[in-house]
Design a protein around this motif. Structure first.
Motif, PDB file in Angstrom:
ATOM      1  N   LYS A 179       0.838  -1.198   0.000  1.00 46.76           N
ATOM      2  CA  LYS A 179       0.000   0.000   0.000  1.00 46.76           C
ATOM      3  C   LYS A 179       0.876   1.252   0.000  1.00 46.76           C
ATOM      4  O   LYS A 179       0.540   2.233  -0.660  1.00 46.76           O
ATOM      5  N   ALA A 180       1.973   1.206   0.755  1.00 43.79           N
ATOM      6  CA  ALA A 180       2.873   2.362   0.802  1.00 43.79           C
ATOM      7  C   ALA A 180       3.430   2.656  -0.584  1.00 43.79           C
ATOM      8  O   ALA A 180       3.479   3.816  -1.019  1.00 43.79           O
ATOM      9  N   PHE A 181       3.859   1.620  -1.296  1.00 42.51           N
ATOM     10  CA  PHE A 181       4.387   1.798  -2.637  1.00 42.51           C
ATOM     11  C   PHE A 181       3.331   2.406  -3.557  1.00 42.51           C
ATOM     12  O   PHE A 181       3.615   3.335  -4.321  1.00 42.51           O
ATOM     13  N   ASP A 182       2.114   1.886  -3.460  1.00 42.83           N
ATOM     14  CA  ASP A 182       1.033   2.398  -4.304  1.00 42.83           C
ATOM     15  C   ASP A 182       0.777   3.883  -4.035  1.00 42.83           C
ATOM     16  O   ASP A 182       0.549   4.665  -4.961  1.00 42.83           O
ATOM     17  N   LYS A 183       0.826   4.281  -2.756  1.00 42.57           N
ATOM     18  CA  LYS A 183       0.612   5.688  -2.413  1.00 42.57           C
ATOM     19  C   LYS A 183       1.751   6.560  -2.935  1.00 42.57           C
ATOM     20  O   LYS A 183       1.519   7.668  -3.429  1.00 42.57           O
ATOM     21  N   ASP A 228       2.862  10.163  -9.707  1.00 44.74           N
ATOM     22  CA  ASP A 228       2.031  10.389 -10.899  1.00 44.74           C
ATOM     23  C   ASP A 228       1.364  11.767 -10.833  1.00 44.74           C
ATOM     24  O   ASP A 228       1.310  12.482 -11.842  1.00 44.74           O
ATOM     25  N   ASP A 229       0.873  12.147  -9.651  1.00 46.04           N
ATOM     26  CA  ASP A 229       0.282  13.476  -9.477  1.00 46.04           C
ATOM     27  C   ASP A 229       1.314  14.565  -9.740  1.00 46.04           C
ATOM     28  O   ASP A 229       1.026  15.568 -10.404  1.00 46.04           O
ATOM     29  N   ALA A 230       2.519  14.382  -9.221  1.00 48.72           N
ATOM     30  CA  ALA A 230       3.578  15.384  -9.412  1.00 48.72           C
ATOM     31  C   ALA A 230       3.929  15.528 -10.886  1.00 48.72           C
ATOM     32  O   ALA A 230       4.121  16.647 -11.383  1.00 48.72           O
ATOM     33  N   ARG A 231       4.005  14.414 -11.592  1.00 51.19           N
ATOM     34  CA  ARG A 231       4.298  14.464 -13.028  1.00 51.19           C
ATOM     35  C   ARG A 231       3.197  15.214 -13.785  1.00 51.19           C
ATOM     36  O   ARG A 231       3.470  16.034 -14.651  1.00 51.19           O
TER      37      ARG A 231
END
Length: 97
Positions: free
Chosen positions: A3-7, A13-16
């Motif tokens: 879950k940590a990796f997914d977050k 992705d948001d930053a990109r």
């Protein structure tokens, strides 16, 4: 994956997307901070140059450059200095707890 990796990946992705100009779904907070009078701010704390530089985590040379006008603080340093200008003891109070 965890879950940590997914977050973390979702955040990247948001930053990109934000960097590419996609501002949908983002809340942006902009803060205007005036040019700080570093000498006056340090004086209000009662600290020497070496002690003040240590207290805010910068090299002494950086502080001297700011105070002598060779360089100007920017980004987070300007915000930190603005906070110290409002409440000179803020760093010591917050970090002592």
């Amino acid at each position: 994956m965890t879950k940590a990796f997914d977050k973390i990946m979702a955040g990247l992705d948001d930053a990109r997307a934000y960097r590419k100009g996609d501002r949908s779904g983002f809340i942006v907070h902009e803060i205007e901070v005036d040019d700080p009078d570093v000498v006056a701010i340090r004086a209000s704390t009662g600290l020497s140059q070496p002690a003040f530089a240590r207290s805010i985590g910068i090299p002494l040379g950086t502080l001297k450059n700011w105070e002598q006008g060779r360089r100007r603080p920017d980004g987070p340093a300007r915000v930190l200095l603005a906070l110290i200008a409002r409440r000179p003891s803020i760093v010591q109070e917050e970090l002592a707890s």
